[in-house]
Design an enzyme around this catalytic site. Structure first.
Site, PDB file in Angstrom:
ATOM      1  CB  CYS A 105      -0.887  -0.039   1.250  1.00 15.64           C
ATOM      2  SG  CYS A 105      -1.893   1.426   1.469  1.00 15.64           S
ATOM      3  CB  CYS A 119      -8.821   9.898   7.068  1.00 12.45           C
ATOM      4  SG  CYS A 119      -7.266   9.400   6.329  1.00 12.45           S
TER       5      CYS A 119
HETATM    6  N1  SAH Z   1      -7.454   9.539  -0.755  1.00 12.39           N
HETATM    7  C1  SAH Z   1      -7.753   8.227  -1.239  1.00 12.39           C
HETATM    8  C2  SAH Z   1      -6.776   7.149  -0.806  1.00 12.39           C
HETATM    9  C3  SAH Z   1      -6.347   7.086   0.635  1.00 12.39           C
HETATM   10  S1  SAH Z   1      -7.460   6.528   1.856  1.00 12.39           S
HETATM   11  C4  SAH Z   1      -9.171   7.841  -0.864  1.00 12.39           C
HETATM   12  O1  SAH Z   1      -9.823   8.625  -0.190  1.00 12.39           O
HETATM   13  O2  SAH Z   1      -9.649   6.809  -1.311  1.00 12.39           O
HETATM   14  C5  SAH Z   1      -7.764   4.824   1.595  1.00 12.39           C
HETATM   15  C6  SAH Z   1      -9.073   4.340   2.177  1.00 12.39           C
HETATM   16  O3  SAH Z   1      -9.024   4.221   3.613  1.00 12.39           O
HETATM   17  C7  SAH Z   1     -10.226   5.299   1.909  1.00 12.39           C
HETATM   18  O4  SAH Z   1     -11.371   4.571   1.561  1.00 12.39           O
HETATM   19  C8  SAH Z   1     -10.384   5.988   3.245  1.00 12.39           C
HETATM   20  O5  SAH Z   1     -11.613   6.614   3.358  1.00 12.39           O
HETATM   21  C9  SAH Z   1     -10.155   4.844   4.199  1.00 12.39           C
HETATM   22  N2  SAH Z   1      -9.841   5.264   5.571  1.00 12.39           N
HETATM   23  C10 SAH Z   1      -9.190   6.351   5.991  1.00 12.39           C
HETATM   24  N3  SAH Z   1      -9.115   6.392   7.329  1.00 12.39           N
HETATM   25  C11 SAH Z   1      -9.730   5.303   7.789  1.00 12.39           C
HETATM   26  C12 SAH Z   1      -9.969   4.780   9.090  1.00 12.39           C
HETATM   27  N4  SAH Z   1      -9.561   5.409  10.181  1.00 12.39           N
HETATM   28  N5  SAH Z   1     -10.631   3.609   9.173  1.00 12.39           N
HETATM   29  C13 SAH Z   1     -11.051   2.954   8.075  1.00 12.39           C
HETATM   30  N6  SAH Z   1     -10.852   3.388   6.820  1.00 12.39           N
HETATM   31  C14 SAH Z   1     -10.202   4.567   6.663  1.00 12.39           C
END
Ligand code: SAH
Length: 346
Positions: A105, A119
């Protein structure tokens, strides 16, 4: 003149560079191969003339990120890496072992500007885009560290990849190149929170990668709160772009839906989501939330997750619950970098 970094250039760019030095194009292929074998010293490129190596040293270099910290999970074979970049920024990447191979990843930006409510990557704000070389290097450094080849890449680390479009595309091309990683586009996933124009642009590239869209809510009210970019590109516009993507690439889209207790995990939400997606060539990936200290969100109860999954399934939509990996090492979504930066501040 500052020296040019050759890592992260596509084969075409490297050919242009060598042609400008009066060299034949096949030299570019040779050098390209060495770079993605992990060689950074021109003198070790045994099939290029010494004079060319000397000239290249004067005007160029091959960058390499450094492993700053490595945390291994005791539960599974997940390893989380913090890497140090040339300008002292820190990024994170994760290696996961699956039955089908090894996936990495990667992060696409330092920090993230998107402001999603749950996030960790966005909390410290956005610092800068990563170069294609820095994205490639996360994969290369991990391969070197574990002594095995990476088979799958997901661009799901910190950052919004579609806001770093040109560098992302170069990165994907290098991953796919038979002279470099030779990873099939079908084994590459790019995850976006929904930058509509860039989804359409990506569709027009017709790369058969998997697009993953972070939906997280079945209506605009809720999504505005959880994924603020929704205020700019609301759900129906987003789904239109997704449909365009499916038509152009004939690839199934994955919708990510992080389940947050009492926020987006009700039966009503599940039904709304199913109605929204019914008939689309798609898959729904339910992600149990990884709670972060800075926010008041908690994970849905297992029975609610099961019920949510059941409802989606009953609408004939393909759905899975993401298997958790590396939860004991803060392997989720910017958490390790976040806790590292916190430690520095204290
Ligand atoms: N910016 C991109 C890629 C990075 S995040 C995006 O938004 O898709 C990758 C995935 O992890 C996204 O679906 C995001 O919403 C999720 N994600 C982020 N923080 C998280 C958390 N604390 N728990 C579960 N999923 C999370």
């Amino acid at each position: 003149m500052p020296k040019t970094n050759l890592k992260g250039k596509t084969i075409e760019e490297l050919q242009d560079f060598l042609t400008s030095l009066g060299e034949p194009p096949y030299r570019a292929k040779q050098i390209f191969r060495w770079i993605y074998k992990g060689v950074t010293d021109f003198d070790k490129m045994t099939d290029i003339p010494k004079s060319l190596a000397a000239r290249l040293k004067e005007i160029s270099y091959i960058d390499k990120i450094k492993v700053y910290k490595k945390v291994e999970s005791r539960k599974d074979d997940t390893i989380k890496y913090l890497f140090l970049l040339q300008d002292n920024e820190i990024i994170e990447s994760v290696k996961m072992e699956h039955r089908y191979g090894i996936s990495v990843c990667v992060s696409s930006q330092v920090g993230c500007p998107m402001g999603c409510a749950f996030c960790a990557s966005t909390i410290g704000g956005f610092r800068r885009n990563l170069t294609s070389g820095e994205m490639v290097d996360q994969v290369l450094a991990i391969q070197e560290d574990i002594g095995k080849r990476v088979s799958h890449v997901v661009v799901m680390g910190s950052g919004e990849p579609l806001l770093n479009y040109e560098e992302l595309i170069k990165f994907l091309k290098i991953l796919n190149s038979p002279l470099a990683f030779n990873i099939s586009y079908r084994r590459i996933t790019v995850s976006t929170c929904g930058i509509v124009p860039e989804i359409k642009r990506l569709a027009d590239e017709k790369l058969p990668i998997t697009l993953s869209v972070s939906l997280h809510a079945p209506d605009d009210n809720l999504r505005d709160r959880l994924v603020p970019v929704n205020r700019r590109y609301p759900i129906l516009e987003l789904l239109d772009a997704c449909k365009y993507y499916i038509i152009k690439t004939k690839r199934r889209i994955t919708f990510e839906y992080t389940l947050i207790s009492g926020v987006n995990d009700s039966k009503e939400c599940a039904v709304k989501l199913a109605r929204l997606l019914k008939g689309m060539l798609c898959h729904v990936n339910l992600i149990p939330l990884n709670p972060i200290d800075e926010r008041d969100f908690s994970r849905s109860k297992p029975e609610n997750i099961r019920l949510f999954e059941e409802i989606i399934k009953n609408y004939g939509i393909s759905v899975t619950v993401r298997q958790e990996m590396g939860a004991d090492i803060e392997a989720a979504c910017g958490q390790l970098r976040r806790s590292f930066l916190d430690g520095v501040k204290k």
